[in-house]
Design an enzyme around this catalytic site. Structure first.
Site, PDB file in Angstrom:
ATOM      1  N   GLU A 155       0.802  -1.228   0.000  1.00 52.75           N
ATOM      2  CA  GLU A 155       0.000   0.000   0.000  1.00 52.75           C
ATOM      3  C   GLU A 155       0.841   1.288   0.000  1.00 52.75           C
ATOM      4  OE1 GLU A 155      -3.101  -0.185   2.908  1.00 52.75           O
ATOM      5  OE2 GLU A 155      -3.769  -2.098   2.160  1.00 52.75           O
ATOM      6  N   GLU A 284      -5.237  -8.917  -0.197  1.00 46.33           N
ATOM      7  CA  GLU A 284      -5.954  -8.638   1.051  1.00 46.33           C
ATOM      8  C   GLU A 284      -7.417  -8.339   0.736  1.00 46.33           C
ATOM      9  OE1 GLU A 284      -4.708  -5.587   3.818  1.00 46.33           O
ATOM     10  OE2 GLU A 284      -2.610  -6.092   3.442  1.00 46.33           O
TER      11      GLU A 284
HETATM   12  C1  GCO Z   1      -3.959  -2.201   5.371  1.00 49.83           C
HETATM   13  C2  GCO Z   1      -3.011  -3.166   5.803  1.00 49.83           C
HETATM   14  C3  GCO Z   1      -3.470  -4.148   6.847  1.00 49.83           C
HETATM   15  C4  GCO Z   1      -4.749  -3.787   7.588  1.00 49.83           C
HETATM   16  C5  GCO Z   1      -5.949  -4.308   6.839  1.00 49.83           C
HETATM   17  C6  GCO Z   1      -7.261  -3.964   7.560  1.00 49.83           C
HETATM   18  O1  GCO Z   1      -4.449  -2.385   4.246  1.00 49.83           O
HETATM   19  O2  GCO Z   1      -4.176  -1.251   6.101  1.00 49.83           O
HETATM   20  O3  GCO Z   1      -2.445  -3.895   4.716  1.00 49.83           O
HETATM   21  O4  GCO Z   1      -2.363  -4.076   7.683  1.00 49.83           O
HETATM   22  O5  GCO Z   1      -4.730  -4.354   8.858  1.00 49.83           O
HETATM   23  O6  GCO Z   1      -6.002  -3.741   5.581  1.00 49.83           O
HETATM   24  O7  GCO Z   1      -7.362  -2.575   7.666  1.00 49.83           O
END
Ligand code: GCO
Length: 372
Positions: A155, A284
């Site tokens: 990200e 994710e």
């Molecule tokens: C993000 C991260 C994760 C978070 C998940 C839930 O996207 O912020 O990759 O560490 O915990 O996305 O918010």
């Protein structure tokens, strides 16, 4: 109805080091957590000491892939000084997964930094490019025979403008290095958290969406599209935009964190990513749902959308649910429960939730069964 997925589709889950391991005492979030956060994470899920047990559960749940991150601060706690014991630890983690026949996807940077780099300004300091490349090269040298998929940064668009541009350079440098030394069978990608932006009503709303889509979803990918073997997509939300940047979601269903549950949004993002002509892994996707009341429905709806996109020619090769277990959710601390596996933070006992068994059947049979 039965929706079959492609052969060799990866079915897994994801975590990140700082959120699950515990005692990451050289990380910036542990030493100097952001003011508005519920940090530090402290002992987290003690995954550092319990990874064998956790991987047993992952196997019992029929997953065939696992995405995790290496904590940079563990392996390089002091600038330029690599810690042999911690490098050995991650080798054990990777070997433990390999013994179980699990495909490994490793993220090199997942939000946290070594405190020594944070004090130099982190990725807003252009020297970070060199530091990151040195760290990545060390990890590559140690684990290249154990990692199936490398991802550089998780990200990148959550960083400042300077940070984003240094991350672009850092990603490109590491991609070129790994590809040069990887004798052809190395796979290196990026992990993007794309949001499905939808105009609320009129032309002005459409202009706002055009800008947001360009900046949040496309900018980084456009810069590195020739230096990535695949695209990792993190998907959580749709935002319906009222000019200039107001959010007007319907919120018919929301997670425990109040995030709108709009699973069909992933379809539109996947169709849009097709233009990069790269394999896509959903790296994710999940929801905070302590009572497990929406998780089965949500995963089912998401996978229906993913299947639709595959049917329409999008080259999607895997799905990693966020997260394998409940964990430290950054500014929200331990309140939100994203896990397929529930963690009792007092006893650290793990217990798969009912939805974990629904997902397990999907993983085992490489198909989604939808009750008509
Ligand atoms: C993000 C991260 C994760 C978070 C998940 C839930 O996207 O912020 O990759 O560490 O915990 O996305 O918010």
């Amino acid at each position: 109805m039965i929706l079959k997925f492609p052969e060799k589709f990866l079915w897994g889950s994801a975590t990140s080091a700082y959120q699950v391991e515990g005692e990451n005492k050289f990380s910036d979030w542990e030493i100097n957590p952001p003011k508005n956060s519920k940090g530090p994470a402290g002992n987290a899920c003690d995954h550092y000491n319990r990874f064998e047990q956790d991987f047993d559960l992952l196997k019992i749940l029929n997953q065939n892939a696992y995405r995790f991150s290496i904590e940079w601060a563990r392996v390089e706690p002091k600038e330029g000084k690599f810690n042999k014991a911690e490098i050995e630890h991650y080798r054990k983690v990777l070997e433990s997964l390999k013994r179980r026949g699990i495909k490994t996807m490793v993220t090199l940077h997942h939000f946290t930094l070594p405190q020594w780099l944070s004090e130099k300004g982190g990725f807003s300091n252009k020297e970070s490019i060199q530091y990151f490349t040195r760290y990545a090269a060390k990890m590559f040298g140690e684990y290249k025979d154990l990692v199936d998929f490398w991802t550089t940064i998780n990200e990148p668009m959550v960083f400042s403008w300077h940070g984003v541009n240094n991350l672009i350079k850092a990603h490109k440098k590491v991609y070129r290095l790994f590809t040069a030394f990887g004798d052809g069978n190395i796979s290196v990608g990026i992990i993007k958290n794309d949001t499905y932006f939808e105009p609320y009503k009129n032309l002005l709303d459409k202009l706002s969406v055009r800008f947001l889509n360009w900046w949040q979803n496309e900018y980084f990918l456009n810069k590195i599209k020739n230096q990535t073997d695949f695209i990792g997509l993190n998907f959580y939300m749709r935002l319906r935009i009222r000019f200039p940047f107001k959010v007007k979601n319907e919120n018919k269903k929301v997670s425990d964190m109040g995030w709108e549950l709009y699973p069909e949004g992933i379809y539109y993002l996947l169709k849009d990513l097709q233009k990069y002509n790269k394999p896509i892994y959903i790296t994710e996707n999940g929801l905070a749902d302590a009572q497990d009341k929406n998780r089965k429905w949500y995963i089912g709806e998401i996978l229906k959308s993913v299947h639709n996109a595959i049917q329409e020619g999008v080259d999607i090769r895997g799905y990693f649910y966020w997260s394998l277990m409940d964990n430290f959710e950054w500014t929200d601390g331990y309140e939100p429960r994203f896990g397929l596996i529930e963690v009792d933070y007092k006893t650290l006992e793990r217990k798969p939730r009912p939805s974990a068994y629904f997902y397990s059947e999907t993983c085992k049979n490489n198909q989604l069964i939808i009750e008509d």
